[in-house]
Each structure stands twice: as structure tokens, then as C-alpha cells.
Motif scaffolding. Structure first.
Motif, short mmCIF file in Angstrom:
data_model
loop_
_atom_site.label_atom_id
_atom_site.label_comp_id
_atom_site.label_asym_id
_atom_site.label_seq_id
_atom_site.Cartn_x
_atom_site.Cartn_y
_atom_site.Cartn_z
N ARG A 75 -10.28 -7.64 -21.99
CA ARG A 75 -11.21 -6.61 -21.56
C ARG A 75 -11.89 -6.98 -20.25
O ARG A 75 -12.10 -6.13 -19.40
CB ARG A 75 -12.23 -6.35 -22.66
N GLN A 135 -9.49 -6.31 -17.44
CA GLN A 135 -9.39 -4.88 -17.19
C GLN A 135 -10.61 -4.37 -16.44
O GLN A 135 -10.49 -3.57 -15.51
CB GLN A 135 -9.19 -4.11 -18.49
N LEU A 141 -10.41 -2.74 -12.78
CA LEU A 141 -10.94 -1.41 -12.52
C LEU A 141 -12.02 -1.44 -11.45
O LEU A 141 -12.07 -0.57 -10.57
CB LEU A 141 -11.47 -0.79 -13.82
N SER A 158 -10.29 -1.89 -8.16
CA SER A 158 -9.63 -0.63 -7.80
C SER A 158 -10.64 0.38 -7.27
O SER A 158 -10.38 1.08 -6.29
CB SER A 158 -8.91 -0.04 -9.02
N SER A 216 -12.65 5.92 -11.65
CA SER A 216 -12.74 4.49 -11.94
C SER A 216 -14.18 4.07 -12.22
O SER A 216 -14.44 3.28 -13.14
CB SER A 216 -12.17 3.67 -10.77
N ARG A 227 -16.46 2.20 -20.32
CA ARG A 227 -15.77 1.02 -20.87
C ARG A 227 -14.98 1.32 -22.14
O ARG A 227 -15.02 0.56 -23.10
CB ARG A 227 -16.75 -0.12 -21.11
N TYR A 247 -9.61 3.24 -19.89
CA TYR A 247 -8.85 2.22 -19.15
C TYR A 247 -7.36 2.58 -19.10
O TYR A 247 -6.72 2.45 -18.07
CB TYR A 247 -9.01 0.84 -19.79
N ARG A 248 -6.82 3.03 -20.23
CA ARG A 248 -5.39 3.38 -20.26
C ARG A 248 -5.10 4.58 -19.36
O ARG A 248 -4.11 4.58 -18.64
CB ARG A 248 -4.94 3.73 -21.68
N GLY A 257 -5.27 3.49 -15.96
CA GLY A 257 -4.09 2.66 -15.71
C GLY A 257 -2.86 3.50 -15.42
O GLY A 257 -2.07 3.19 -14.53
N TRP A 284 -3.49 5.02 -11.80
CA TRP A 284 -3.36 4.01 -10.76
C TRP A 284 -1.94 3.46 -10.67
O TRP A 284 -1.45 3.16 -9.58
CB TRP A 284 -4.36 2.86 -10.97
N LEU A 313 -4.61 -2.41 -16.30
CA LEU A 313 -5.36 -1.43 -17.09
C LEU A 313 -4.55 -0.84 -18.24
O LEU A 313 -5.10 -0.34 -19.21
CB LEU A 313 -5.86 -0.30 -16.18
#
Length: 139
Positions: free
Chosen positions: A2, A5, A9, A12, A67, A74, A79-80, A83, A86, A126
Motif C-alpha cells: 500500500r 502504491q 500515485l 504520478s 490521482s 486511499r 488505486y486499481r 492504475g 495510467w 497501482l
């Protein structure tokens, strides 16, 4: 995972804000000078098109906003999703540029390829399941 990630993020978001603000607010400067050192990377690839440069800036700002929202919430799902966004963008961006390096100096070509690969890898990070998420994915 985590923490990795979150860091991916955050980086990014910072990169997207840097590119997005510059391209959207100062499109001619972005075209002439990006990334600053080394460079330029944009102006060697064709004529200036303010509409296109501002659209790229807007797209980066949209990714930055999403982002930042992901950093606030969080959530593994956020995140997925980020991901996916991105990684798709990063893969397409990377492939285009590595197939069009012939107009660049060797230093700029390597710098551009590395920077785009790093951006792509941040997206891939991510996508990876983290901790408890990993157990849920394998079931």
C-alpha cells in the motif's frame, strides 16, 4: 504494498501536474522547451499546434485530479482504476515515442524512453494487489 502504491500515485500526480499545468497554461513554452533539461522533446516532433498541446495539458490535469482524489480516498478500487488509466496511457505513450526516436539526440532519446518507462511502471504498481487485497484477488 500500500505504501508503494501511495508513493506511485503521489509521484504520478506530481508529474501530471507538472506536465499539465505547463502544457495548458503555457502551450508555446511547453512545445519549445519541454522537459527543460534535457530537451526539447516536443518541438522536434512536428509543428506547433496550440489546440493539441492544450488538450494534452487538460488530459494530464484530469489524470492529476483523479490521482489526487485517489490519494485522499486511499481505496484499493481507486488505486486499481487509476492504475488502469495510467497504465493504458503510459503504454501507448511509451510505444509511440520509442518508435519515433530518430529525430532526437541519443541523450534525449534515452532520457525520453526512461522517463516514459518510469511513468508506465508507476501505473503498473497501482494495478498490483496490496496486502489483504492480494488474498481477495487469489480466491
Amino acid at each position: 504494498m500500500r505504501k508503494a502504491q501511495f508513493a506511485a500515485l503521489a509521484l504520478s500526480a506530481v508529474l501530471a501536474l507538472f506536465v499539465g499545468v505547463w502544457a495548458y497554461v503555457l502551450p508555446q513554452s511547453f512545445y519549445d522547451l519541454f522537459p527543460g533539461i534535457p530537451g526539447p522533446w516536443v518541438s522536434v516532433d512536428g509543428p506547433f499546434n496550440e489546440h493539441l498541446v492544450r488538450d494534452v495539458g487538460g488530459m494530464y490535469l484530469a489524470l492529476a485530479a483523479a490521482s489526487v482524489a485517489g490519494l485522499i480516498w486511499r481505496s484499493p478500487v481507486a488505486y486499481r482504476l487509476l492504475g488502469i488509466a495510467w497504465t493504458v496511457f503510459g503504454a501507448l505513450h511509451f510505444v509511440y515515442h520509442v518508435l519515433h526516436l530518430d529525430h532526437m539526440t541519443p541523450v534525449d532519446a534515452v532520457g525520453e524512453a526512461i522517463s516514459l518507462l518510469v511513468s508506465l511502471l508507476l501505473g503498473v504498481i497501482l494495478l498490483l494487489p496490496a496486502g489483504a487485497d492480494r488474498k481477495a484477488v487469489t480466491r
